[in-house]
Design a protein around this motif. Structure first.
Motif, PDB file in Angstrom:
ATOM      1  N   ALA A  67       0.800  -1.229   0.000  1.00 38.05           N
ATOM      2  CA  ALA A  67       0.000   0.000   0.000  1.00 38.05           C
ATOM      3  C   ALA A  67       0.828   1.272   0.000  1.00 38.05           C
ATOM      4  CB  ALA A  67      -0.940   0.004   1.205  1.00 38.05           C
ATOM      5  N   SER A  68       2.027   1.239   0.598  1.00 35.89           N
ATOM      6  CA  SER A  68       2.812   2.476   0.656  1.00 35.89           C
ATOM      7  C   SER A  68       4.187   2.296   0.027  1.00 35.89           C
ATOM      8  CB  SER A  68       2.963   2.958   2.103  1.00 35.89           C
ATOM      9  OG  SER A  68       3.962   2.225   2.774  1.00 35.89           O
ATOM     10  N   LYS A  69       4.700   3.377  -0.505  1.00 35.95           N
ATOM     11  CA  LYS A  69       6.020   3.371  -1.128  1.00 35.95           C
ATOM     12  C   LYS A  69       7.096   3.055  -0.096  1.00 35.95           C
ATOM     13  CE  LYS A  69       8.964   6.160  -4.086  1.00 35.95           C
ATOM     14  NZ  LYS A  69       9.067   7.396  -4.846  1.00 35.95           N
ATOM     15  N   THR A  70       6.953   3.606   1.100  1.00 36.86           N
ATOM     16  CA  THR A  70       7.917   3.366   2.171  1.00 36.86           C
ATOM     17  C   THR A  70       7.983   1.882   2.515  1.00 36.86           C
ATOM     18  OG1 THR A  70       7.522   5.570   3.062  1.00 36.86           O
ATOM     19  CG2 THR A  70       8.555   3.978   4.540  1.00 36.86           C
ATOM     20  N   ASP A  71       6.826   1.248   2.663  1.00 36.73           N
ATOM     21  CA  ASP A  71       6.788  -0.178   2.971  1.00 36.73           C
ATOM     22  C   ASP A  71       7.430  -1.008   1.855  1.00 36.73           C
ATOM     23  OD1 ASP A  71       5.508   0.358   5.363  1.00 36.73           O
ATOM     24  OD2 ASP A  71       3.516  -0.227   4.637  1.00 36.73           O
ATOM     25  N   ALA A  72       7.127  -0.667   0.616  1.00 35.35           N
ATOM     26  CA  ALA A  72       7.692  -1.390  -0.523  1.00 35.35           C
ATOM     27  C   ALA A  72       9.211  -1.253  -0.564  1.00 35.35           C
ATOM     28  CB  ALA A  72       7.072  -0.905  -1.829  1.00 35.35           C
ATOM     29  N   ASN A  73       9.707  -0.056  -0.289  1.00 35.14           N
ATOM     30  CA  ASN A  73      11.150   0.166  -0.286  1.00 35.14           C
ATOM     31  C   ASN A  73      11.833  -0.561   0.862  1.00 35.14           C
ATOM     32  OD1 ASN A  73      11.451   1.648  -2.637  1.00 35.14           O
ATOM     33  ND2 ASN A  73      11.054   3.593  -1.628  1.00 35.14           N
ATOM     34  N   GLU A  74      11.220  -0.574   2.029  1.00 33.41           N
ATOM     35  CA  GLU A  74      11.798  -1.277   3.175  1.00 33.41           C
ATOM     36  C   GLU A  74      11.844  -2.784   2.923  1.00 33.41           C
ATOM     37  OE1 GLU A  74      13.384  -0.220   5.954  1.00 33.41           O
ATOM     38  OE2 GLU A  74      13.264   1.710   4.935  1.00 33.41           O
ATOM     39  N   PHE A  75      10.787  -3.332   2.351  1.00 32.64           N
ATOM     40  CA  PHE A  75      10.740  -4.757   2.030  1.00 32.64           C
ATOM     41  C   PHE A  75      11.802  -5.086   0.984  1.00 32.64           C
ATOM     42  CE2 PHE A  75       8.989  -8.674   0.249  1.00 32.64           C
ATOM     43  CZ  PHE A  75       8.650  -9.363   1.399  1.00 32.64           C
ATOM     44  N   MET A  76      11.965  -4.208   0.002  1.00 28.62           N
ATOM     45  CA  MET A  76      12.972  -4.403  -1.041  1.00 28.62           C
ATOM     46  C   MET A  76      14.361  -4.455  -0.427  1.00 28.62           C
ATOM     47  SD  MET A  76      15.462  -2.775  -2.835  1.00 28.62           S
ATOM     48  CE  MET A  76      16.332  -3.179  -4.300  1.00 28.62           C
ATOM     49  N   LEU A  77      14.646  -3.566   0.531  1.00 34.74           N
ATOM     50  CA  LEU A  77      15.955  -3.533   1.178  1.00 34.74           C
ATOM     51  C   LEU A  77      16.230  -4.857   1.895  1.00 34.74           C
ATOM     52  CD1 LEU A  77      18.510  -2.008   1.990  1.00 34.74           C
ATOM     53  CD2 LEU A  77      17.231  -1.087   3.935  1.00 34.74           C
ATOM     54  N   LYS A  78      15.260  -5.356   2.626  1.00 36.18           N
ATOM     55  CA  LYS A  78      15.429  -6.633   3.337  1.00 36.18           C
ATOM     56  C   LYS A  78      15.655  -7.788   2.359  1.00 36.18           C
ATOM     57  CE  LYS A  78      12.730  -5.559   7.507  1.00 36.18           C
ATOM     58  NZ  LYS A  78      12.985  -4.181   7.531  1.00 36.18           N
ATOM     59  N   LYS A  79      14.893  -7.818   1.273  1.00 35.26           N
ATOM     60  CA  LYS A  79      15.041  -8.873   0.268  1.00 35.26           C
ATOM     61  C   LYS A  79      16.408  -8.783  -0.426  1.00 35.26           C
ATOM     62  CE  LYS A  79      11.331 -11.321   0.432  1.00 35.26           C
ATOM     63  NZ  LYS A  79      11.385 -12.727   0.787  1.00 35.26           N
ATOM     64  N   ALA A  80      16.841  -7.577  -0.722  1.00 33.69           N
ATOM     65  CA  ALA A  80      18.134  -7.380  -1.377  1.00 33.69           C
ATOM     66  C   ALA A  80      19.274  -7.826  -0.456  1.00 33.69           C
ATOM     67  CB  ALA A  80      18.310  -5.919  -1.780  1.00 33.69           C
ATOM     68  N   GLN A  81      19.196  -7.494   0.824  1.00 33.61           N
ATOM     69  CA  GLN A  81      20.228  -7.911   1.770  1.00 33.61           C
ATOM     70  C   GLN A  81      20.281  -9.436   1.874  1.00 33.61           C
ATOM     71  OE1 GLN A  81      18.898  -5.558   5.107  1.00 33.61           O
ATOM     72  NE2 GLN A  81      20.400  -3.953   4.692  1.00 33.61           N
ATOM     73  N   MET A  82      19.128 -10.068   1.919  1.00 35.63           N
ATOM     74  CA  MET A  82      19.062 -11.522   1.987  1.00 35.63           C
ATOM     75  C   MET A  82      19.653 -12.140   0.710  1.00 35.63           C
ATOM     76  SD  MET A  82      15.803 -13.972   2.865  1.00 35.63           S
ATOM     77  CE  MET A  82      14.833 -13.407   1.490  1.00 35.63           C
ATOM     78  N   PHE A  83      19.342 -11.553  -0.432  1.00 44.20           N
ATOM     79  CA  PHE A  83      19.856 -12.021  -1.716  1.00 44.20           C
ATOM     80  C   PHE A  83      21.383 -11.912  -1.756  1.00 44.20           C
ATOM     81  CE2 PHE A  83      19.960 -11.334  -6.535  1.00 44.20           C
ATOM     82  CZ  PHE A  83      19.812 -12.679  -6.822  1.00 44.20           C
ATOM     83  N   ILE A  84      21.916 -10.796  -1.272  1.00 42.76           N
ATOM     84  CA  ILE A  84      23.367 -10.588  -1.209  1.00 42.76           C
ATOM     85  C   ILE A  84      24.004 -11.627  -0.293  1.00 42.76           C
ATOM     86  CG2 ILE A  84      25.174  -9.024  -0.383  1.00 42.76           C
ATOM     87  CD1 ILE A  84      23.309  -6.705  -1.436  1.00 42.76           C
ATOM     88  N   ASP A  85      23.399 -11.866   0.868  1.00 45.28           N
ATOM     89  CA  ASP A  85      23.931 -12.857   1.807  1.00 45.28           C
ATOM     90  C   ASP A  85      23.978 -14.247   1.175  1.00 45.28           C
ATOM     91  OD1 ASP A  85      24.211 -10.914   3.772  1.00 45.28           O
ATOM     92  OD2 ASP A  85      22.335 -11.433   4.790  1.00 45.28           O
ATOM     93  N   GLN A  86      22.984 -14.584   0.391  1.00 49.65           N
ATOM     94  CA  GLN A  86      22.901 -15.908  -0.221  1.00 49.65           C
ATOM     95  C   GLN A  86      23.784 -16.052  -1.450  1.00 49.65           C
ATOM     96  OE1 GLN A  86      18.716 -16.343  -1.012  1.00 49.65           O
ATOM     97  NE2 GLN A  86      18.243 -16.906   1.104  1.00 49.65           N
ATOM     98  N   MET A  87      23.853 -15.024  -2.282  1.00 45.58           N
ATOM     99  CA  MET A  87      24.505 -15.143  -3.592  1.00 45.58           C
ATOM    100  C   MET A  87      25.879 -14.488  -3.681  1.00 45.58           C
ATOM    101  SD  MET A  87      22.377 -16.919  -5.408  1.00 45.58           S
ATOM    102  CE  MET A  87      23.013 -16.665  -7.057  1.00 45.58           C
ATOM    103  N   GLY A  88      26.118 -13.457  -2.893  1.00 46.83           N
ATOM    104  CA  GLY A  88      27.391 -12.744  -3.001  1.00 46.83           C
ATOM    105  C   GLY A  88      27.589 -12.174  -4.396  1.00 46.83           C
ATOM    106  N   ASP A  89      28.826 -12.278  -4.901  1.00 44.82           N
ATOM    107  CA  ASP A  89      29.139 -11.737  -6.230  1.00 44.82           C
ATOM    108  C   ASP A  89      28.480 -12.523  -7.360  1.00 44.82           C
ATOM    109  OD1 ASP A  89      30.643  -9.710  -5.123  1.00 44.82           O
ATOM    110  OD2 ASP A  89      32.566 -10.731  -5.421  1.00 44.82           O
ATOM    111  N   ASN A  90      27.959 -13.702  -7.074  1.00 44.73           N
ATOM    112  CA  ASN A  90      27.285 -14.508  -8.106  1.00 44.73           C
ATOM    113  C   ASN A  90      25.987 -13.874  -8.586  1.00 44.73           C
ATOM    114  OD1 ASN A  90      29.248 -16.524  -8.114  1.00 44.73           O
ATOM    115  ND2 ASN A  90      28.272 -17.612  -6.427  1.00 44.73           N
ATOM    116  N   ILE A  91      25.545 -12.820  -7.932  1.00 44.69           N
ATOM    117  CA  ILE A  91      24.351 -12.086  -8.369  1.00 44.69           C
ATOM    118  C   ILE A  91      24.499 -11.653  -9.829  1.00 44.69           C
ATOM    119  CG2 ILE A  91      23.121  -9.886  -8.103  1.00 44.69           C
ATOM    120  CD1 ILE A  91      23.638 -10.107  -5.097  1.00 44.69           C
ATOM    121  N   PHE A  92      25.701 -11.325 -10.233  1.00 40.66           N
ATOM    122  CA  PHE A  92      25.929 -10.718 -11.535  1.00 40.66           C
ATOM    123  C   PHE A  92      26.251 -11.725 -12.633  1.00 40.66           C
ATOM    124  CE2 PHE A  92      27.272  -7.622  -8.255  1.00 40.66           C
ATOM    125  CZ  PHE A  92      26.209  -6.751  -8.402  1.00 40.66           C
ATOM    126  N   GLN A  93      26.162 -12.996 -12.357  1.00 46.57           N
ATOM    127  CA  GLN A  93      26.476 -14.004 -13.382  1.00 46.57           C
ATOM    128  C   GLN A  93      25.256 -14.361 -14.192  1.00 46.57           C
ATOM    129  OE1 GLN A  93      28.434 -17.330 -11.600  1.00 46.57           O
ATOM    130  NE2 GLN A  93      30.272 -16.140 -11.196  1.00 46.57           N
TER     131      GLN A  93
END
Length: 93
Positions: A67-93
Motif C-alpha cells: 500500500a505504501s512506497k515506504t513499505d515497498a522500499n523497506e521490504f525491497m531492502l530486506k530482500k536485497a540484503q538476503m539475496f546478497i547474503d545468499q549469492m554474493g558476487d554470483n548475483i551478476f552471473q
C-alpha cells in the motif's frame, strides 16, 4: 500540444525520476525504487557493485505490491540484503 499528447496516448516522460540514495551493504549498493502501480507500489530496485573497474548491476522487480512506497522500499531492502547474503558476487552471473 497537450491536447495532441492526450489524444495520441503519449505519457508524460518529462518528469525527472527522483534521485534514489543507495544503501551500502557488504560492498554492494542497494537502490530502493518501488514502482507505482494502480494506487499501490510494486517492490523493485537495483543492486550494484564495482568489480574490476566496471559497475555491475542487477535489477529486479517482484510480484509483491504494498500500500505504501515506504513499505515497498523497506521490504525491497530486506530482500536485497538476503539475496546478497545468499549469492554474493554470483548475483551478476
Amino acid at each position: 500540444m497537450g491536447l495532441f499528447s492526450r489524444l495520441f496516448g503519449r505519457k508524460e516522460t518529462d518528469k525527472k525520476e527522483e534521485d534514489v540514495e543507495p544503501v551500502e551493504y557488504k560492498g554492494f549498493l542497494i537502490y530502493q525504487e518501488a514502482l507505482s502501480e494502480g494506487g499501490q507500489y510494486r517492490i523493485a530496485g537495483r543492486i550494484t557493485k564495482e568489480m574490476d573497474g566496471e559497475v555491475k548491476t542487477h535489477r529486479f522487480i517482484r510480484s509483491d505490491v504494498l500500500a505504501s512506497k515506504t513499505d515497498a522500499n523497506e521490504f525491497m531492502l530486506k530482500k536485497a540484503q538476503m539475496f546478497i547474503d545468499q549469492m554474493g558476487d554470483n548475483i551478476f552471473q
